[in-house]
Design a protein around this motif. Structure first.
Motif, PDB file in Angstrom:
ATOM      1  N   SER A  29     -64.878  46.990  30.179  1.00 20.55           N
ATOM      2  CA  SER A  29     -63.744  46.823  29.269  1.00 20.55           C
ATOM      3  C   SER A  29     -63.273  45.373  29.377  1.00 20.55           C
ATOM      4  CB  SER A  29     -62.623  47.787  29.678  1.00 20.55           C
ATOM      5  OG  SER A  29     -61.522  47.677  28.821  1.00 20.55           O
ATOM      6  N   ASP A  30     -62.760  44.834  28.289  1.00 16.81           N
ATOM      7  CA  ASP A  30     -62.347  43.429  28.288  1.00 16.81           C
ATOM      8  C   ASP A  30     -61.006  43.167  28.964  1.00 16.81           C
ATOM      9  OD1 ASP A  30     -64.636  42.681  26.919  1.00 16.81           O
ATOM     10  OD2 ASP A  30     -63.695  42.920  24.957  1.00 16.81           O
ATOM     11  N   ARG A  31     -60.198  44.230  29.126  1.00 19.50           N
ATOM     12  CA  ARG A  31     -58.840  44.044  29.621  1.00 19.50           C
ATOM     13  C   ARG A  31     -58.360  45.342  30.247  1.00 19.50           C
ATOM     14  NH1 ARG A  31     -53.835  42.679  25.511  1.00 19.50           N
ATOM     15  NH2 ARG A  31     -52.221  42.375  27.091  1.00 19.50           N
ATOM     16  N   CYS A  32     -57.427  45.235  31.218  1.00 20.98           N
ATOM     17  CA  CYS A  32     -56.834  46.447  31.778  1.00 20.98           C
ATOM     18  C   CYS A  32     -55.420  46.155  32.270  1.00 20.98           C
ATOM     19  CB  CYS A  32     -57.688  47.032  32.894  1.00 20.98           C
ATOM     20  SG  CYS A  32     -57.728  46.072  34.404  1.00 20.98           S
ATOM     21  N   SER A  33     -54.676  47.224  32.457  1.00 20.48           N
ATOM     22  CA  SER A  33     -53.322  47.156  32.992  1.00 20.48           C
ATOM     23  C   SER A  33     -53.297  47.989  34.269  1.00 20.48           C
ATOM     24  CB  SER A  33     -52.339  47.727  31.962  1.00 20.48           C
ATOM     25  OG  SER A  33     -51.051  47.827  32.516  1.00 20.48           O
ATOM     26  N   ILE A  34     -52.596  47.492  35.294  1.00 25.25           N
ATOM     27  CA  ILE A  34     -52.537  48.194  36.576  1.00 25.25           C
ATOM     28  C   ILE A  34     -51.075  48.441  36.949  1.00 25.25           C
ATOM     29  CG2 ILE A  34     -53.178  48.144  39.019  1.00 25.25           C
ATOM     30  CD1 ILE A  34     -55.189  45.932  38.251  1.00 25.25           C
ATOM     31  N   VAL A  35     -50.791  49.662  37.380  1.00 20.82           N
ATOM     32  CA  VAL A  35     -49.487  50.022  37.932  1.00 20.82           C
ATOM     33  C   VAL A  35     -49.737  50.466  39.365  1.00 20.82           C
ATOM     34  CG1 VAL A  35     -47.540  51.612  37.802  1.00 20.82           C
ATOM     35  CG2 VAL A  35     -48.567  50.742  35.706  1.00 20.82           C
ATOM     36  N   ILE A  36     -48.996  49.886  40.327  1.00 24.28           N
ATOM     37  CA  ILE A  36     -49.158  50.240  41.735  1.00 24.28           C
ATOM     38  C   ILE A  36     -47.789  50.533  42.340  1.00 24.28           C
ATOM     39  CG2 ILE A  36     -49.963  49.514  44.019  1.00 24.28           C
ATOM     40  CD1 ILE A  36     -51.739  47.439  42.591  1.00 24.28           C
ATOM     41  N   LYS A  37     -47.703  51.649  43.045  1.00 19.59           N
ATOM     42  CA  LYS A  37     -46.511  51.993  43.825  1.00 19.59           C
ATOM     43  C   LYS A  37     -46.991  52.218  45.250  1.00 19.59           C
ATOM     44  CE  LYS A  37     -42.764  55.350  44.186  1.00 19.59           C
ATOM     45  NZ  LYS A  37     -42.884  55.957  45.487  1.00 19.59           N
ATOM     46  N   ALA A  38     -46.377  51.543  46.221  1.00 19.17           N
ATOM     47  CA  ALA A  38     -46.842  51.636  47.605  1.00 19.17           C
ATOM     48  C   ALA A  38     -45.729  52.093  48.536  1.00 19.17           C
ATOM     49  CB  ALA A  38     -47.380  50.292  48.064  1.00 19.17           C
ATOM     50  N   ASP A  39     -46.106  52.909  49.507  1.00 20.00           N
ATOM     51  CA  ASP A  39     -45.219  53.362  50.579  1.00 20.00           C
ATOM     52  C   ASP A  39     -45.836  52.849  51.875  1.00 20.00           C
ATOM     53  OD1 ASP A  39     -43.663  54.652  52.456  1.00 20.00           O
ATOM     54  OD2 ASP A  39     -44.003  56.664  51.674  1.00 20.00           O
ATOM     55  N   ILE A  40     -45.182  51.874  52.474  1.00 17.39           N
ATOM     56  CA  ILE A  40     -45.717  51.243  53.674  1.00 17.39           C
ATOM     57  C   ILE A  40     -44.865  51.692  54.855  1.00 17.39           C
ATOM     58  CG2 ILE A  40     -46.245  49.051  54.805  1.00 17.39           C
ATOM     59  CD1 ILE A  40     -46.357  47.926  51.841  1.00 17.39           C
ATOM     60  N   ARG A  41     -45.500  52.448  55.753  1.00 12.87           N
ATOM     61  CA  ARG A  41     -44.796  52.993  56.909  1.00 12.87           C
ATOM     62  C   ARG A  41     -45.711  52.843  58.124  1.00 12.87           C
ATOM     63  NH1 ARG A  41     -41.986  58.964  56.929  1.00 12.87           N
ATOM     64  NH2 ARG A  41     -40.621  58.585  58.710  1.00 12.87           N
ATOM     65  N   PRO A  42     -45.609  51.701  58.807  1.00 12.83           N
ATOM     66  CA  PRO A  42     -46.505  51.421  59.936  1.00 12.83           C
ATOM     67  C   PRO A  42     -46.495  52.555  60.974  1.00 12.83           C
ATOM     68  CG  PRO A  42     -45.236  49.473  59.383  1.00 12.83           C
ATOM     69  CD  PRO A  42     -44.666  50.615  58.577  1.00 12.83           C
ATOM     70  N   GLY A  43     -47.684  52.824  61.481  1.00  9.85           N
ATOM     71  CA  GLY A  43     -47.819  53.842  62.518  1.00  9.85           C
ATOM     72  C   GLY A  43     -48.026  55.252  61.993  1.00  9.85           C
ATOM     73  N   ARG A  44     -47.902  55.458  60.707  1.00 14.85           N
ATOM     74  CA  ARG A  44     -48.089  56.793  60.123  1.00 14.85           C
ATOM     75  C   ARG A  44     -49.466  56.895  59.507  1.00 14.85           C
ATOM     76  NH1 ARG A  44     -43.662  60.487  60.283  1.00 14.85           N
ATOM     77  NH2 ARG A  44     -42.045  59.306  61.346  1.00 14.85           N
ATOM     78  N   THR A  45     -50.089  58.049  59.687  1.00 16.67           N
ATOM     79  CA  THR A  45     -51.366  58.326  59.051  1.00 16.67           C
ATOM     80  C   THR A  45     -51.294  59.708  58.407  1.00 16.67           C
ATOM     81  OG1 THR A  45     -52.283  59.269  61.082  1.00 16.67           O
ATOM     82  CG2 THR A  45     -52.698  56.921  60.686  1.00 16.67           C
ATOM     83  N   ASN A  46     -52.231  59.998  57.549  1.00 22.02           N
ATOM     84  CA  ASN A  46     -52.339  61.270  56.838  1.00 22.02           C
ATOM     85  C   ASN A  46     -51.109  61.580  55.993  1.00 22.02           C
ATOM     86  OD1 ASN A  46     -53.781  63.581  56.051  1.00 22.02           O
ATOM     87  ND2 ASN A  46     -52.805  64.818  57.623  1.00 22.02           N
ATOM     88  N   THR A  47     -50.389  60.555  55.558  1.00 22.75           N
ATOM     89  CA  THR A  47     -49.208  60.810  54.726  1.00 22.75           C
ATOM     90  C   THR A  47     -49.582  61.340  53.346  1.00 22.75           C
ATOM     91  OG1 THR A  47     -49.126  58.485  54.044  1.00 22.75           O
ATOM     92  CG2 THR A  47     -47.764  59.126  55.917  1.00 22.75           C
TER      93      THR A  47
END
Length: 102
Positions: free
Chosen positions: A65-83
């Motif tokens: 594709s010639d163009r795209c749009s990206i939406v990103i939402k991040a939850d950064i919580r150091p030390g946590r896994t399997n969230t």
């Protein structure tokens, strides 16, 4: 880090299934925990891993594709896994503890 993101091909017409499949293929091949739904994909890992997969998925879309749009939402919580799973399990547990109503 847990990230929810969407990569939308632009200018590819009404149906973008082939372009989206190219991105999902990259995500699945990454080996990181992930879940794809109708509008977003969630992926979990450290910052560099997650952002690397998002970039690679974007590159896969841009290859078809010639163009795209990206939406990103991040939850950064150091030390946590399997969230990816534990956040949903926490809500389900709370819903199970509530009385069922009148």
């Amino acid at each position: 880090m847990l990230a929810a993101f969407s990569i939308t091909p632009i200018g590819a017409g009404e149906s973008v299934g082939d372009q989206v499949a190219a991105a999902v293929r990259v995500i699945r091949d990454s080996g990181l925990p992930h879940r794809t739904a109708a509008s977003f994909t969630e992926i979990e890992g450290d910052w560099d891993e997650v952002m690397g997969v998002i970039k690679a998925a974007t590159d896969a879309v841009l290859a078809v594709s010639d163009r795209c749009s990206i939406v990103i939402k991040a939850d950064i919580r150091p030390g946590r896994t399997n969230t990816l799973n534990t956040k949903v399990e926490s809500i389900e547990r709370r819903l199970g503890e509530q009385p069922s109503g009148p």
